[in-house]
Design a protein around this motif. Structure first.
Motif, PDB file in Angstrom:
ATOM      1  N   GLY A 599       0.719  -0.984   0.044  1.00 45.45           N
ATOM      2  CA  GLY A 599       0.114   0.221  -0.191  1.00 45.45           C
ATOM      3  C   GLY A 599       0.989   1.101   0.457  1.00 45.45           C
ATOM      4  O   GLY A 599      -0.004   2.778   0.166  1.00 45.45           O
ATOM      5  N   LYS A 600       2.348   1.544  -0.130  1.00 39.91           N
ATOM      6  CA  LYS A 600       3.056   2.320   0.258  1.00 39.91           C
ATOM      7  C   LYS A 600       3.962   2.318  -0.927  1.00 39.91           C
ATOM      8  O   LYS A 600       4.597   3.235  -1.636  1.00 39.91           O
ATOM      9  CB  LYS A 600       3.938   2.020   1.539  1.00 39.91           C
ATOM     10  N   HIS A 601       3.623   1.538  -2.017  1.00 37.85           N
ATOM     11  CA  HIS A 601       4.670   1.781  -3.101  1.00 37.85           C
ATOM     12  C   HIS A 601       4.051   1.148  -4.627  1.00 37.85           C
ATOM     13  O   HIS A 601       2.788   0.554  -4.316  1.00 37.85           O
ATOM     14  CB  HIS A 601       6.145   0.521  -3.506  1.00 37.85           C
ATOM     15  N   ALA A 602       4.147   2.027  -5.900  1.00 36.64           N
ATOM     16  CA  ALA A 602       2.727   2.155  -6.747  1.00 36.64           C
ATOM     17  C   ALA A 602       3.004   0.880  -7.114  1.00 36.64           C
ATOM     18  O   ALA A 602       2.022  -0.154  -7.698  1.00 36.64           O
ATOM     19  CB  ALA A 602       3.462   2.654  -7.731  1.00 36.64           C
ATOM     20  N   MET A 603       4.271  -0.491  -6.709  1.00 31.56           N
ATOM     21  CA  MET A 603       4.118  -1.285  -7.339  1.00 31.56           C
ATOM     22  C   MET A 603       3.355  -2.632  -6.291  1.00 31.56           C
ATOM     23  O   MET A 603       2.369  -3.936  -7.100  1.00 31.56           O
ATOM     24  CB  MET A 603       5.525  -2.250  -7.596  1.00 31.56           C
ATOM     25  N   PHE A 604       3.005  -2.223  -5.453  1.00 32.62           N
ATOM     26  CA  PHE A 604       2.169  -3.133  -4.844  1.00 32.62           C
ATOM     27  C   PHE A 604       1.337  -1.869  -3.919  1.00 32.62           C
ATOM     28  O   PHE A 604       0.397  -2.432  -2.803  1.00 32.62           O
ATOM     29  CB  PHE A 604       2.496  -3.277  -3.357  1.00 32.62           C
ATOM     30  N   ALA A 610       0.782  -7.177  -3.476  1.00 30.81           N
ATOM     31  CA  ALA A 610       1.435  -7.230  -1.951  1.00 30.81           C
ATOM     32  C   ALA A 610       0.873  -8.928  -1.897  1.00 30.81           C
ATOM     33  O   ALA A 610       1.946  -9.150  -1.037  1.00 30.81           O
ATOM     34  CB  ALA A 610       0.410  -6.322  -0.440  1.00 30.81           C
ATOM     35  N   ARG A 611       0.230  -9.635  -1.909  1.00 32.44           N
ATOM     36  CA  ARG A 611       0.110 -10.787  -2.225  1.00 32.44           C
ATOM     37  C   ARG A 611       1.518 -11.786  -2.749  1.00 32.44           C
ATOM     38  O   ARG A 611       1.764 -12.548  -1.810  1.00 32.44           O
ATOM     39  CB  ARG A 611      -1.226 -11.051  -2.120  1.00 32.44           C
ATOM     40  N   MET A 612       1.687 -11.069  -3.539  1.00 32.80           N
ATOM     41  CA  MET A 612       3.080 -11.325  -4.258  1.00 32.80           C
ATOM     42  C   MET A 612       4.600 -11.664  -3.704  1.00 32.80           C
ATOM     43  O   MET A 612       4.757 -12.711  -3.608  1.00 32.80           O
ATOM     44  CB  MET A 612       2.929 -11.476  -5.660  1.00 32.80           C
ATOM     45  N   ILE A 613       4.140 -10.302  -2.997  1.00 33.59           N
ATOM     46  CA  ILE A 613       5.793 -11.052  -1.905  1.00 33.59           C
ATOM     47  C   ILE A 613       5.887 -12.336  -0.624  1.00 33.59           C
ATOM     48  O   ILE A 613       6.589 -12.191  -0.598  1.00 33.59           O
ATOM     49  CB  ILE A 613       5.390  -9.187  -0.659  1.00 33.59           C
ATOM     50  N   ARG A 614       4.462 -13.068  -0.254  1.00 28.17           N
ATOM     51  CA  ARG A 614       4.392 -13.610   0.477  1.00 28.17           C
ATOM     52  C   ARG A 614       4.061 -14.852  -0.029  1.00 28.17           C
ATOM     53  O   ARG A 614       4.022 -15.612   0.147  1.00 28.17           O
ATOM     54  CB  ARG A 614       3.221 -13.700   1.372  1.00 28.17           C
ATOM     55  N   MET A 615       4.403 -15.111  -1.897  1.00 25.22           N
ATOM     56  CA  MET A 615       4.069 -16.278  -2.800  1.00 25.22           C
ATOM     57  C   MET A 615       6.057 -16.430  -2.000  1.00 25.22           C
ATOM     58  O   MET A 615       6.622 -16.347  -2.650  1.00 25.22           O
ATOM     59  CB  MET A 615       3.714 -16.043  -3.808  1.00 25.22           C
ATOM     60  N   CYS A 616       6.150 -17.821  -2.735  1.00 20.54           N
ATOM     61  CA  CYS A 616       7.337 -18.297  -3.629  1.00 20.54           C
ATOM     62  C   CYS A 616       7.549 -17.859  -4.576  1.00 20.54           C
ATOM     63  O   CYS A 616       6.657 -17.545  -5.169  1.00 20.54           O
ATOM     64  CB  CYS A 616       7.324 -20.039  -3.058  1.00 20.54           C
TER      65      CYS A 616
END
Length: 653
Positions: A599-604, A610-616
């Motif tokens: 929620g603080k960066h344009a890409m996320f 943002a959910r992709m950060i939590r993925m392998c």
């Protein structure tokens, strides 16, 4: 094969103990002669002619060598019993020491490794015109001489040697391959009437030569100039020094053999990784600058190396080892001296390590004019003592010597020796009798050696085998068997542990990927940082590369077996992929990234992104492929063109 020891008491002035010496296996003693080099020389010739003779005299070695040459037989072996044992106020008790000295003389040294240096006699002379030109006149019949004069100097009419003018910029190399760079270089214009003149100056001149004769009043061109072969330096205000330098230069033509003092194994060198500097002990200690960085490791120029051995004593990994002789042979000599002394009923021996120049001379003078060496002091000669490191000191104590004295000269490179002594004293414990002695005269040597030392408990002697690190561990365990806690060591010691700040460490594993010895490692199945203390070199690379400054070094020596196993110094819970549940990454790190980016960066900006950060890795690629703005998507696939498409555009049907 039995050896025959030919004894001589030097005109009945030395006390010898043939009965104790004869206890050595494979050694028989002759009767005691009183003048082998004078009235008993016929008996010496007969003994040498029989072969396998050992002459108990070093003073007249040249005489006995010539005697063997006259008999057309090989040179006999020699051992000095007079100066080191027989001429002493304590000679009556020196039988065990004599046996140890003979046993050491019987030990065959490994053949020396050498390489050839070729000098064609090209000599560059530097200095004031009046001195340099006079030296050139003397050398021109022996060498190819070039004189470098300062700018503005008058050009001589002499054409028996070359003369140039210019400003010396730099010099590199050693005997046989010096490279000199000169700015404002002016060469002679030999034509024309009147005085000879120099041509126009040019910068960037470069020349090579075999010898440099430096007669300037300026600072020397090289560090430790007296150790740079082929570089001769003399004060122009001292004619006798200039003449000696000229004479020495005249002999530096031909092919010479030089020992290969060091052996280098670059694969285990801990100098650098990924352009980050770790260990630089050898670079800092080398007096001649023979060692230079070469990528991840160092390189040694054998033509510049003077063989002091300081680098080998300090090298934590064993990448540099002394090879003239190898350290394994030094261990053999130490163990052999102690064993022979014990077998001859000797007790509590002390080892005196000295060089073959200053040390041997002061021992000889002490024997001739003073009290000589005590009966329990066994001298061991080395070409140089500056490479006698902590491993050798501790090995001597663990082999049964109750004390080790290292006799140094005013010219000994002692910086490494003093740091190694401090390390050995810390490792050997409070009972370790180790010291460096610097006697200024023979009487001072006797006073220091006859002084009483504290008694030391007997230990079971070790057999010093392996690398320096292995021998050190073996020796420390023998000297301090009851040791439980790790021993604190001085700074820059090659043994120790690492301290990891768990609050700062993110388990990025940069340290593990660059550790040159493998002391730091990871766990492929869990976010863990592991450490094996026995392998740690304290090189500091991990401290340099850690982005969080979470690592510090702790110099210490732990004798327990836990140092041979990998210990977990930091671990965290892995993060489970929100799609497939596969563990990946470090949970705290993933959560910290989510907190900073979601929620603080344009890409996320969206929850799906943002959910992709939590993925392998696999699930993240799959999610990106199926999202609206698929980064892997290309243009629409072009339609297949058929024959009918081609024919429809033709106009001939």
């Amino acid at each position: 094969m039995s050896k025959s020891l030919i004894l001589c008491n030097c005109m009945e002035s030395a006390t010898l103990d043939p009965d104790t010496i004869a206890t050595l296996e494979g050694v028989t003693c002759s009767k005691i002669h009183s003048g082998l080099c004078t009235h008993d020389n016929s008996q010496a010739a007969a003994a040498i002619a029989k072969g396998d003779a050992i002459i108990a005299c070093q003073q007249e070695r040249e005489f006995f060598t010539e005697l063997a040459a006259d008999l057309e037989i090989p040179e006999p072996q020699f051992v000095d019993l007079r100066d080191r044992a027989g001429w002493s106020d304590d000679a009556a008790n020196a039988g065990a020491k004599m046996a140890a000295l003979v046993a050491d003389a019987l030990r065959d040294a490994p053949p020396a490794k050498t390489f050839e240096i070729a000098s064609e006699g090209l000599c560059l002379i530097l200095g004031p015109a009046e001195v340099a030109l006079a030296a050139a006149q003397q050398l021109k019949e022996h060498l190819g001489v070039t004189v470098l004069l300062e700018q503005g100097a008058e050009m001589p009419l002499e054409r028996g040697f070359d003369v140039i003018a210019g400003q010396l910029k730099s010099a590199q190399g050693a005997l046989g391959h010096f490279v000199v760079r000169i700015d404002a270089l002016q060469q002679v214009e030999p034509g024309g009437r009147g005085a000879l003149n120099f041509g126009a100056p040019r910068d960037g001149g470069q020349t090579s030569c075999d010898i440099i004769l430096d007669l300037r009043r300026d600072a020397p061109l090289f560090p430790a100039p007296e150790k740079r072969e082929g570089y001769l330096r003399a004060d122009p205000n001292r004619p006798e020094a200039v003449q000696k330098a000229v004479l020495d230069a005249s002999h530096l033509i031909g092919t010479f053999e030089k020992p290969l003092y060091l052996n280098l194994n670059p694969t285990i060198c801990a100098h650098s990784r990924a352009v980050q500097t770790g260990c630089s002990k050898c670079l800092d200690i080398c007096p001649t600058s023979a060692i230079r960085p070469d990528g991840d490791h160092v390189d040694i120029d054998p033509s510049i190396c003077a063989g002091c051995g300081s680098c080998a004593a300090l090298c934590p990994s064993g990448a540099i080892t002394y090879d003239d002789p190898p350290v394994a042979f030094v261990y053999q000599r130490i163990a052999g001296l102690a064993e022979a002394y014990r077998n001859a009923a000797g007790t509590a021996p002390r080892l005196l390590v000295h060089d073959r120049d200053y040390g041997a001379e002061i021992i000889s003078l002490a024997a001739r004019f003073e009290r000589g060496l005590p009966a329990d002091v066994i001298p061991m000669d080395l070409e140089r003592v500056s490479g006698f490191g902590h491993a050798e000191m501790l090995a001597a104590l663990a082999c049964g010597f109750v004390a080790v004295d290292i006799l140094i000269s005013p010219n000994t490179e002692a910086d490494a020796l003093r740091s190694e002594l401090a390390l050995a004293q810390a490792l050997g414990g409070q009972d370790a009798n180790l010291r460096i002695i610097e006697p200024w005269e023979p009487a001072a040597l006797c006073d220091q050696l006859y002084a009483a030392i504290a008694p030391v408990a007997e230990i079971t002697p070790i057999l010093p085998l392996g690398t320096r690190r292995q021998v050190t561990r073996l020796a420390v365990k023998a000297l301090q068997p009851e040791l439980e806690a790790p021993v604190p060591l001085p700074e820059s010691s090659p043994y120790g542990a690492v301290q990891v700040d768990k609050d700062a460490c993110t388990l990025c594993l940069s340290c593990a990927s660059l550790c040159p010895s493998g002391a730091l490692g990871d766990n492929p199945d869990m976010p863990q940082l592991r450490f094996q203390e026995d392998a740690c070199l304290q090189c500091g690379l991990c401290v340099q590369v850690c982005p969080e400054n979470a690592i510090s070094l702790r110099p210490q020596f732990d004798t327990s077996d836990t140092v041979f196993t990998q210990q977990i110094v930091h671990e965290e819970e892995p993060f489970d992929c929100v799609e497939c549940g596969t563990p990946f990454g470090v949970k705290s790190t993933i959560e910290r990234i989510v907190e900073k980016l979601e929620g603080k960066h344009a890409m996320f900006a969206t929850s799906d992104a943002a959910r992709m950060i939590r993925m392998c890795d696999d699930c993240r690629v799959n999610a990106q492929f199926h999202q609206t703005n698929n980064p892997f998507a290309g243009a629409d696939k072009p339609a297949v063109r058929t024959t009918e498409d081609y024919l429809s555009k033709r106009r001939d049907h």
